[in-house]
Design a protein around this motif. Structure first.
Motif, short mmCIF file in Angstrom:
data_model
loop_
_atom_site.label_atom_id
_atom_site.label_comp_id
_atom_site.label_asym_id
_atom_site.label_seq_id
_atom_site.Cartn_x
_atom_site.Cartn_y
_atom_site.Cartn_z
N PRO A 1 0.92 -1.17 -0.15
CA PRO A 1 -0.01 -0.21 -0.04
C PRO A 1 0.96 1.28 0.19
N GLU A 2 0.38 2.42 -0.89
CA GLU A 2 1.24 3.58 -0.74
C GLU A 2 1.02 3.88 0.21
N THR A 3 1.55 5.43 0.77
CA THR A 3 1.30 6.14 1.83
C THR A 3 1.40 7.23 1.42
N PRO A 4 1.19 8.80 2.21
CA PRO A 4 0.63 10.05 1.58
C PRO A 4 2.42 10.91 1.11
N ASP A 5 2.79 9.95 2.38
CA ASP A 5 4.39 10.23 2.35
C ASP A 5 5.65 10.09 1.41
N ALA A 6 4.67 8.81 1.30
CA ALA A 6 6.16 7.77 0.31
C ALA A 6 7.45 8.17 1.01
N GLY A 7 7.20 7.49 2.25
CA GLY A 7 8.63 7.77 2.98
C GLY A 7 9.98 7.02 2.77
N GLY A 8 10.82 6.97 3.36
CA GLY A 8 11.98 5.82 3.24
C GLY A 8 11.10 4.14 3.80
N ILE A 9 10.83 4.02 4.87
CA ILE A 9 10.91 3.13 5.28
C ILE A 9 9.48 2.69 4.24
N SER A 10 8.50 3.58 3.62
CA SER A 10 7.80 2.63 2.85
C SER A 10 8.08 2.18 1.34
N ARG A 11 8.99 3.10 1.02
CA ARG A 11 9.81 2.35 -0.20
C ARG A 11 11.19 1.64 0.45
N LEU A 12 10.85 1.45 1.57
CA LEU A 12 12.43 0.26 2.16
C LEU A 12 11.06 -1.06 1.60
N ARG A 13 10.29 -0.83 2.07
CA ARG A 13 9.22 -1.88 2.49
C ARG A 13 8.60 -2.57 0.56
N SER A 14 8.50 -1.67 0.07
CA SER A 14 7.99 -1.28 -2.17
C SER A 14 9.12 -2.64 -1.94
N ALA A 15 10.21 -2.44 -1.80
CA ALA A 15 11.74 -2.63 -2.74
C ALA A 15 12.20 -3.82 -1.99
N ALA A 16 11.63 -3.84 -1.26
CA ALA A 16 11.88 -5.77 -0.15
C ALA A 16 10.90 -6.82 -1.00
N ALA A 17 9.31 -5.84 -1.10
CA ALA A 17 7.68 -6.39 -2.00
C ALA A 17 8.82 -7.25 -3.14
N SER A 18 9.46 -6.35 -4.07
CA SER A 18 8.99 -6.22 -4.88
C SER A 18 10.28 -7.59 -5.51
N ILE A 19 12.14 -7.61 -5.02
CA ILE A 19 12.88 -7.90 -4.65
C ILE A 19 12.06 -9.55 -4.56
N LEU A 20 11.24 -9.89 -3.45
CA LEU A 20 10.64 -11.13 -2.78
C LEU A 20 9.94 -11.88 -4.56
N LEU A 21 9.19 -10.69 -4.92
CA LEU A 21 7.96 -11.33 -5.77
C LEU A 21 9.13 -11.87 -7.08
N ARG A 22 10.15 -11.12 -7.08
CA ARG A 22 11.08 -11.80 -8.34
C ARG A 22 11.81 -13.18 -7.84
N MET A 23 11.94 -13.18 -7.02
CA MET A 23 12.63 -14.48 -6.60
C MET A 23 11.89 -15.45 -6.48
N ALA A 24 10.02 -15.14 -6.07
CA ALA A 24 9.29 -15.75 -5.94
C ALA A 24 8.87 -16.95 -7.18
N SER A 25 8.49 -15.77 -8.55
CA SER A 25 8.34 -15.60 -9.97
C SER A 25 9.65 -16.45 -10.44
N VAL A 26 11.03 -16.83 -10.49
CA VAL A 26 11.89 -17.12 -10.72
C VAL A 26 11.75 -18.76 -10.38
N LEU A 27 11.34 -19.36 -8.87
CA LEU A 27 10.99 -20.16 -8.44
C LEU A 27 9.34 -21.31 -9.00
N ASP A 28 8.54 -20.38 -8.85
CA ASP A 28 7.58 -20.94 -8.68
C ASP A 28 7.62 -21.72 -10.72
#
Length: 548
Positions: A15-42
């Motif tokens: 979920p996006e946050t209004p301030d798009a702060g550093g924590i939100s960007r970090l969560r987004s990046a982690a989720a994106s990396i995890l998705l790419r890894m999961a998609s490759v294995l799946d």
């Protein structure tokens, strides 16, 4: 019927946050990396399995190096080395309570690799690997690669893993049980491979362990439900399913031997045994699911746990899964009725159904989010320590050089040799006696004894499992000494005993005390045996002279 899962479900975005702060960007990046890894294995089932096996195999080799063969494994070790198959079958019926497949496969392993600790366990390691592969395919065909991999991982990181590195039939029972479940699924879809797999799985289950019949019965009940619903019988599959029950003829002498046993009350199951069994079987899986839920909340937010409709498995597949989970209830009820013993390893096949259930629950809970499956796999491997354990085993390198564990030195043997090497050392437990005979040198074993007295064993321990130790000595060529209790104490006024006064199956220390012996506790000794308490036993000479 749900079709095989071939499409990757779209994950919910962070979920996006209004301030798009550093924590939100970090969560987004982690989720994106995890998705790419999961998609490759799946998208790559073979790669996923290879990665899991690359963790499993070195970890199992290291587990074997950390664990000397124990009493029950030594029966497999000795019986599998008999000079002929005829003698093997004779000794199997005389000394153990299992059908022949375990001994035959161990015998084949010995023929290839020689008789050693690892080769004795290789059939069970292979059986457990088969269980992982079959469970993977069973779930993958309904919920996708990563959820199939999750089911296999949960089996591997759960309590059942202990059976994978033990030279007893449980690893094989798990493997052939999981194969039978997969074959049963394939038979419904008319896959040609289903019929030979049904035969292999059915005979494998029933020829591995006497309790294999409970898994067979659970799947037979599920098949009856499916026939009732579809009003159609696949006769080829039915014959392939029924033929293995012919092997039940081998069970009759084993069942007779089991029925004549005496078992201490402490080992007999109660209704609490059911509760305790399932608590130990689900605690690791439950912890992995809860930690995964927490990680999903942190990475994706509450929407990541909203789930989607559908349970992935067919109705009858759910029936088979639940019945497999429930088999220990039937087993415990039967053992309660016959006043026999129950150990949790007897119900280990329930872990097959529990692993499937946990994987499917997470799939429904998260809408088959691939990130959730990958997170749960990693969490299970890390919290069970299997992943770091496997890495450490490879880096250490000993798994590539040795097959034999290095047992801890026998503290009681060393201490009694120092105190008075002329006095006998008596093992109160038959477990310790057989293990000591396998691990200690001939000089030490020349003064090691096990004493038999069926009446005393029945009176003080309500057990007769070790009454035939003299026959076991003859059968396996044990080097230590076996003597009737009365004969031994008529010759020895002073001796040492290694035992545990309160262990349910051990009667000797209580019998000695009742006969007027003085028991002096020398201390708690070290060693690789379950018994650690060392006693000095002294009979008053006048009392001894008056004994019949």
């Amino acid at each position: 019927m749900p079709s095989s899962a071939t499409q990757t479900d779209q994950p919910r975005d962070v979920p996006e946050t209004p301030d798009a702060g550093g924590i939100s960007r970090l969560r987004s990046a982690a989720a994106s990396i995890l998705l790419r890894m999961a998609s490759v294995l799946d998208a790559r089932p073979f790669l996923s399995l290879i990665l899991l096996l690359a963790i499993f195999l070195p970890a199992e080799l290291q587990h074997s190096l950390n664990k000397p063969l124990w009493h029950d494994e030594l029966f497999t070790f000795y019986i599998s080395q008999t000079p002929s198959l005829r003698v093997l079958l004779r000794d199997m019926h005389a000394a153990d309570l299992n059908p022949p497949l375990t001994y035959l496969l161990t015998r084949a392993s010995f023929a290839v690799f020689g008789p050693n600790t690892l080769s004795a366990r290789l059939p069970e390691i292979a059986g457990f690997a088969l269980a992982m592969l079959a469970l993977f395919e069973f779930v993958r065909r309904r919920a996708g690669t990563l959820y199939g991999l999750l089911a296999s991982t949960l089996l591997y990181t759960g309590v059942a893993q202990q059976m994978s590195v033990e030279a007893r039939p449980y690893g094989l029972l798990l493997g052939f049980g999981a194969l039978s479940l997969l074959a049963w699924q394939l038979a419904w879809e008319k896959k040609p491979i289903a019929i030979p797999l049904l035969l292999i799985g059915g005979f494998g289950m029933l020829l591995s362990h006497v309790f294999g019949v409970y898994v067979w019965a659970a799947l037979a009940a599920a098949e009856a439900v499916r026939i009732a619903q579809s009003r159609h019988i696949d006769w080829a599959a039915a014959v392939a399913w029924l033929l293995p029950i012919l092997s039940f003829a081998l069970y009759l002498p084993l069942i007779h031997m089991h029925a004549t046993g005496l078992y201490p009350t402490a080992f007999q199951p109660t209704t609490d045994s059911i509760f305790n069994f399932y608590i130990t079987r689900i605690e690791r899986e439950f912890a992995s699911l809860m930690l995964t839920a927490l990680a999903i909340l942190l990475l994706v937010g509450p929407r990541g746990l909203q789930g989607r409709p559908g349970w992935f498995l067919t109705h009858t597949e759910w029936v088979s899964t639940i019945l497999i989970i429930a088999t220990p209830v039937v087993l415990i009820a039967q053992l309660m009725r016959s006043h026999a013993s129950f150990f949790e390893r007897y119900g280990t096949t329930a872990s097959l159904g529990i692993s499937i259930l946990a994987a499917i629950l997470l799939a429904r809970w998260t809408g088959r989010d691939l990130r959730a499956a990958l997170l749960c796999i990693l969490i299970a491997l890390l919290t069970s320590a299997e992943l770091p354990f496997a890495i450490g085993a490879v880096l250490d390198g000993r798994i590539f050089k040795s097959t034999e564990p290095i047992p801890e030195l026998c503290g009681a043997c060393a201490l009694t040799a120092q105190l008075n090497p002329s006095l006998p050392l008596v093992d109160a437990s038959g477990l310790t006696f057989v293990e000591m005979d396998h691990r200690e040198d001939t000089a030490t074993l020349s003064r090691v004894f096990y004493l038999t007295d069926p009446a005393a064993a029945a009176e003080y321990a309500h057990a007769n499992i070790f009454d035939e130790m003299a026959h076991t000595k003859s059968l396996f060529g044990l080097r230590a000494n076996v003597s009737p209790y009365a004969d031994f104490i008529s010759l020895h006024h002073d001796f040492f005993v290694l035992g545990n006064y309160n262990y349910p199956e051990d009667w000797l220390l209580r019998k000695l005390q009742a006969d007027g012996a003085t028991l002096r506790m020398l201390g708690h000794t070290s060693g690789s045996y379950s018994d650690h308490d060392l006693y000095e036993i002294t009979f008053d000479a006048r009392l001894q002279s008056n004994r019949p």
